[in-house]
Scaffold this active site. Structure first.
Site, short mmCIF file in Angstrom:
data_model
loop_
_atom_site.label_atom_id
_atom_site.label_comp_id
_atom_site.label_asym_id
_atom_site.label_seq_id
_atom_site.Cartn_x
_atom_site.Cartn_y
_atom_site.Cartn_z
N GLU A 27 0.83 -1.22 0.00
CA GLU A 27 0.00 0.00 0.00
C GLU A 27 0.86 1.26 0.00
O GLU A 27 2.07 1.21 0.21
CB GLU A 27 -0.93 0.01 1.21
CG GLU A 27 -0.20 0.10 2.53
CD GLU A 27 -1.04 0.73 3.63
OE1 GLU A 27 -1.53 1.86 3.44
OE2 GLU A 27 -1.19 0.10 4.69
N LYS A 88 -5.85 10.62 0.61
CA LYS A 88 -5.87 9.31 1.27
C LYS A 88 -7.10 8.56 0.75
O LYS A 88 -8.23 8.97 1.02
CB LYS A 88 -5.95 9.51 2.79
CG LYS A 88 -6.11 8.21 3.58
CD LYS A 88 -6.12 8.48 5.09
CE LYS A 88 -6.63 7.27 5.85
NZ LYS A 88 -6.78 7.53 7.30
N ASP A 140 -16.92 5.60 14.14
CA ASP A 140 -15.70 5.53 13.33
C ASP A 140 -15.21 4.09 13.21
O ASP A 140 -14.54 3.56 14.11
CB ASP A 140 -14.62 6.44 13.93
CG ASP A 140 -13.41 6.59 13.01
OD1 ASP A 140 -13.32 5.85 12.01
OD2 ASP A 140 -12.56 7.45 13.29
N LYS A 161 -3.81 -1.77 15.00
CA LYS A 161 -3.07 -0.90 15.91
C LYS A 161 -3.80 -0.77 17.24
O LYS A 161 -5.02 -0.65 17.29
CB LYS A 161 -2.92 0.48 15.28
CG LYS A 161 -1.81 0.50 14.24
CD LYS A 161 -1.62 1.86 13.64
CE LYS A 161 -2.67 2.20 12.62
NZ LYS A 161 -2.66 1.49 11.38
N1 PSU Z 1 -1.08 1.01 9.33
C1 PSU Z 1 0.09 1.69 9.49
N2 PSU Z 1 0.19 2.92 8.97
C2 PSU Z 1 -0.82 3.47 8.24
C3 PSU Z 1 -2.03 2.73 8.04
C4 PSU Z 1 -2.10 1.51 8.61
O1 PSU Z 1 1.00 1.20 10.13
O2 PSU Z 1 -0.66 4.57 7.76
C5 PSU Z 1 -3.12 3.26 7.16
C6 PSU Z 1 -3.60 2.13 6.25
O3 PSU Z 1 -3.56 2.59 4.92
C7 PSU Z 1 -5.02 1.85 6.69
C8 PSU Z 1 -5.44 3.22 7.13
O4 PSU Z 1 -5.81 1.33 5.66
O5 PSU Z 1 -4.29 3.70 7.85
C9 PSU Z 1 -6.67 3.18 7.97
O6 PSU Z 1 -7.21 4.46 8.01
P1 PSU Z 1 -8.69 4.69 8.61
O7 PSU Z 1 -8.56 4.29 10.06
O8 PSU Z 1 -8.95 6.16 8.40
O9 PSU Z 1 -9.63 3.80 7.83
MN MN Z 2 -12.14 6.23 10.14
#
Ligand code: PSU
Ligand code: MN
Length: 318
Positions: A27, A88, A140, A161
């Site tokens: 990604e 993003k 969220d 995470k």
């Molecule tokens: N994991 C990481 N760094 C990141 C992300 C995930 O270690 O930057 C990114 C990934 O692209 C994941 C996104 O899909 O964060 C999730 O964002 P959101 O919580 O806004 O869906």
């Molecule tokens: Mn989100």
């Protein structure tokens, strides 16, 4: 694919496709929104090398000037790593970005969509998005979870995470029918730490088994992917008792500053970087490297097992 379909393969990926070699998707949001420059570019290059060293071909995915790019050159990686205006992109944003001819980085969800379009079975990342703490009032929940339910790509992560609500994340994945497979241990790993205190629903111990499960889902006609949760290498982990209080601090800062929606994950990662004096980034880099290695092994196994399966069938038909 029609000639004007907005998907372009790099030369390296094109050759790999022609030779039916294993491919691993990578990604780009981790490059633009997940890590600071210049570590982001350097890490992206080294992740690609790990994939090659483990016997597969890397395909870093991004949208550039209105085209989905499957595989980026060194110069393109660098340009993306320096870009301040990259969007993003999740499932919701992908078509708008393409239609407007813009540039953007793909999250787990959008990378899965692009990988599936490109016929790539395996994708390596750091951590997936999930259910945020307080989701019962903020709602969220990352689109990554719904993507795992509908797009057939095996995603190799280090779990979700620990800034997220991990029990709720696992509940939603179960509801959506996504297999969550911890590698080599019973516990679901928590990104920076090997331990989360939560049992993973499934456990597998090697690339061969995970590849077999991927191919079985194909045979059953099941849509959706697998979430592989590979614990961070022992020597790089930040123990739970060290990272949890720091996460609480970062979350409090986010709440105080009213950070919301797409900005939440990048803000928390940056804040953790500052609060740990860079240790969270070092751990993040180490776990992405190890996920790249495992993803390459799974991709190679899928190719081998598919060939063995078709030889077996040809033999039976003869
Ligand atoms: N994991 C990481 N760094 C990141 C992300 C995930 O270690 O930057 C990114 C990934 O692209 C994941 C996104 O899909 O964060 C999730 O964002 P959101 O919580 O806004 O869906
Ligand atoms: Mn989100």
């Amino acid at each position: 694919m029609p000639a004007d379909f907005p998907l372009i393969f790099s030369d390296e990926v094109q050759r790999a496709r022609a030779d039916a070699r294993p491919l691993v998707a990578l990604e780009s949001t981790i490059i633009t929104h997940g890590m600071p420059f210049p570590q982001n570019v350097e890490t992206a290059r080294r992740v690609e090398q790990r994939v090659r060293a483990a016997g597969a071909v890397p395909a870093t995915i991004a949208v550039m000037a209105g085209r989905i790019r499957i595989g980026l050159s060194d110069a393109e990686l660098e340009a993306l790593g320096r870009a301040r205006e990259a969007m993003k992109l999740s499932r919701a944003d992908l078509a708008v970005c393409l239609a407007n001819g813009r540039t953007g980085a793909t999250t787990v969800a959008a990378t899965m969509i692009a990988a599936a379009l490109a016929g790539i079975d395996v994708f390596a990342t750091g951590g997936i998005g999930g259910v945020h703490r307080g989701a019962e009032s903020s709602f969220d929940i990352s689109a990554d979870l719904h993507e795992l339910a509908q797009t057939r790509v095996t995603v190799v992560s280090a779990g979700a995470k620990a800034i997220l609500d991990l029990p709720k994340t696992l509940e939603v994945l179960e509801t959506l029918g996504v297999p969550v497979i911890a590698v080599g241990q019973q516990e679901f790993p928590a990104f920076w730490s090997r331990s989360s205190g939560l049992a993973a629903p499934l456990r597998m111990d090697g690339a061969g088994e995970i590849a077999a499960a991927h191919l079985m889902r194909v045979r059953l006609g099941l849509p959706g992917g697998q979430l592989v949760a590979n614990p961070i290498p022992r020597e790089a982990e930040i123990p739970r008792e060290v990272i949890v209080p720091v996460i609480e601090q970062a979350l409090a800062d986010a709440a105080r500053q009213g950070i919301a929606a797409k900005a939440v994950t990048p803000f928390l990662l940056q804040r953790l970087f500052e609060l740990t004096q860079g240790r969270s980034l070092a751990a993040n880099i180490a776990l992405v490297f190890d996920n790249a290695r495992l993803a390459a092994q799974i991709a190679a196994e899928i190719v081998q097992q598919r060939q063995a399966g078709s030889q077996h069938l040809a033999h039976r038909r003869a």
